[in-house]
Design a protein around this motif. Sequence first.
Motif, PDB file in Angstrom:
ATOM      1  N   PRO A   1       0.915 -25.774  32.339  1.00 59.83           N
ATOM      2  CA  PRO A   1       2.403 -25.692  33.262  1.00 59.83           C
ATOM      3  C   PRO A   1       2.114 -25.146  34.457  1.00 59.83           C
ATOM      4  CG  PRO A   1       2.609 -24.830  30.790  1.00 59.83           C
ATOM      5  CD  PRO A   1       1.129 -24.913  31.052  1.00 59.83           C
ATOM      6  N   GLY A   2       2.579 -25.949  35.467  1.00 53.63           N
ATOM      7  CA  GLY A   2       2.517 -25.679  37.100  1.00 53.63           C
ATOM      8  C   GLY A   2       1.100 -25.820  37.484  1.00 53.63           C
TER       9      GLY A   2
ATOM     10  N   PHE B   1       3.647 -34.542  30.787  1.00 58.28           N
ATOM     11  CA  PHE B   1       3.139 -33.925  29.424  1.00 58.28           C
ATOM     12  C   PHE B   1       2.311 -32.854  29.827  1.00 58.28           C
ATOM     13  CE2 PHE B   1      -0.738 -33.752  26.952  1.00 58.28           C
ATOM     14  CZ  PHE B   1      -0.152 -33.708  25.590  1.00 58.28           C
ATOM     15  N   THR B   2       2.438 -31.982  28.737  1.00 53.33           N
ATOM     16  CA  THR B   2       2.226 -30.429  29.134  1.00 53.33           C
ATOM     17  C   THR B   2       1.534 -29.930  27.785  1.00 53.33           C
ATOM     18  OG1 THR B   2       4.081 -30.160  30.576  1.00 53.33           O
ATOM     19  CG2 THR B   2       2.994 -28.212  29.382  1.00 53.33           C
ATOM     20  N   LEU B   3       0.399 -29.204  28.108  1.00 51.23           N
ATOM     21  CA  LEU B   3      -0.195 -28.666  26.876  1.00 51.23           C
ATOM     22  C   LEU B   3      -0.077 -27.138  27.276  1.00 51.23           C
ATOM     23  CD1 LEU B   3      -3.702 -30.294  26.867  1.00 51.23           C
ATOM     24  CD2 LEU B   3      -1.637 -30.618  25.214  1.00 51.23           C
ATOM     25  N   VAL B   4       0.781 -26.525  26.143  1.00 53.34           N
ATOM     26  CA  VAL B   4       1.092 -25.157  26.252  1.00 53.34           C
ATOM     27  C   VAL B   4       0.030 -24.253  26.207  1.00 53.34           C
ATOM     28  CG1 VAL B   4       2.988 -23.477  25.585  1.00 53.34           C
ATOM     29  CG2 VAL B   4       3.592 -25.848  25.892  1.00 53.34           C
ATOM     30  N   PRO B   5      -0.297 -23.352  26.819  1.00 50.64           N
ATOM     31  CA  PRO B   5      -1.382 -22.495  26.737  1.00 50.64           C
ATOM     32  C   PRO B   5      -0.991 -21.421  25.408  1.00 50.64           C
ATOM     33  CG  PRO B   5      -0.909 -22.451  28.863  1.00 50.64           C
ATOM     34  CD  PRO B   5       0.426 -22.979  28.275  1.00 50.64           C
TER      35      PRO B   5
ATOM     36  N   GLU C   1       9.107 -31.077  31.661  1.00 48.98           N
ATOM     37  CA  GLU C   1       7.722 -30.651  30.624  1.00 48.98           C
ATOM     38  C   GLU C   1       8.093 -31.868  29.522  1.00 48.98           C
ATOM     39  OE1 GLU C   1       6.574 -26.946  30.298  1.00 48.98           O
ATOM     40  OE2 GLU C   1       6.184 -26.718  32.653  1.00 48.98           O
ATOM     41  N   LYS C   2       7.394 -32.175  28.867  1.00 46.37           N
ATOM     42  CA  LYS C   2       7.225 -32.906  27.540  1.00 46.37           C
ATOM     43  C   LYS C   2       5.959 -32.477  26.735  1.00 46.37           C
ATOM     44  CE  LYS C   2       5.477 -37.235  27.092  1.00 46.37           C
ATOM     45  NZ  LYS C   2       5.166 -38.366  27.144  1.00 46.37           N
ATOM     46  N   ILE C   3       6.135 -32.173  25.304  1.00 48.11           N
ATOM     47  CA  ILE C   3       4.996 -31.887  24.608  1.00 48.11           C
ATOM     48  C   ILE C   3       4.983 -33.086  23.328  1.00 48.11           C
ATOM     49  CG2 ILE C   3       5.514 -29.478  25.019  1.00 48.11           C
ATOM     50  CD1 ILE C   3       6.978 -29.693  22.188  1.00 48.11           C
ATOM     51  N   ALA C   4       5.320 -34.099  23.479  1.00 45.28           N
ATOM     52  CA  ALA C   4       5.101 -35.006  22.605  1.00 45.28           C
ATOM     53  C   ALA C   4       5.115 -36.297  23.262  1.00 45.28           C
ATOM     54  CB  ALA C   4       6.071 -35.085  21.437  1.00 45.28           C
ATOM     55  N   TYR C   5       4.890 -37.448  22.570  1.00 38.56           N
ATOM     56  CA  TYR C   5       5.007 -38.840  23.087  1.00 38.56           C
ATOM     57  C   TYR C   5       6.453 -38.968  23.762  1.00 38.56           C
ATOM     58  CZ  TYR C   5       0.738 -40.467  20.956  1.00 38.56           C
ATOM     59  OH  TYR C   5      -0.510 -40.784  20.479  1.00 38.56           O
TER      60      TYR C   5
END
Length: 199
Positions: A90-91, A60-64, A109-113
């Motif tokens: 990320p990273g 799970f990733t929260l993109v800046p 990387e994933k951004i949703a469920y």
Amino acid sequence: MHAATSALILGDLQNDFLHRDGAYGRAGQSSPAVAALPDRLAPLVCAARQSGMLIAATLFTLVPGRSGEPIISPHLKALRPFLKKGDFAPGAWGQQLIDELAPADVAVEKIAYSAFHMSRLEWVLRKCGVEQLYFTGIVTNGGVASTVRDAHVREFHCTVIEDGCAAFSDEVHRAAIEGLKPVAKIATVAEMLKALAAK
């Protein structure tokens, strides 16, 4: 079970979810079942790796976004107001697979469920010749269930490892497992270890 065409999915088993110094740990967001997963899954990951199964970690990733603040959907911000700049970046350390289960063969990387939503997961699995998916991870009713259902409609053969998944309440976990029975087989860590040992 055919190891060469199988993948063990480690769903969101990351430092920011599981480590006491991660985002959820700092906020006091855990449960005994969630905390127990790394030690319970370590022997299975080792056996799967030795068998030749692909080990795939979804992260799970929260993109800046602008000024480095994470882009967070409104529903997630309402559910998890403690998430802040640097969490699941990320990273970063927090985004990475927890040490007890590392390394994975591939990390997505994933951004949703669902780990399939707008990610390269399906592409990686197809390129590696994977047909059977064995699911572990957190949370059972969220990322695990969404990813399993997406895998099912993509015609992967799905098995959910019941005690290799966890939610923030046992009742919610059990309900999620019951709800997945129409689209996946249900197994246990012990059954998986036995099947891998027979290979």
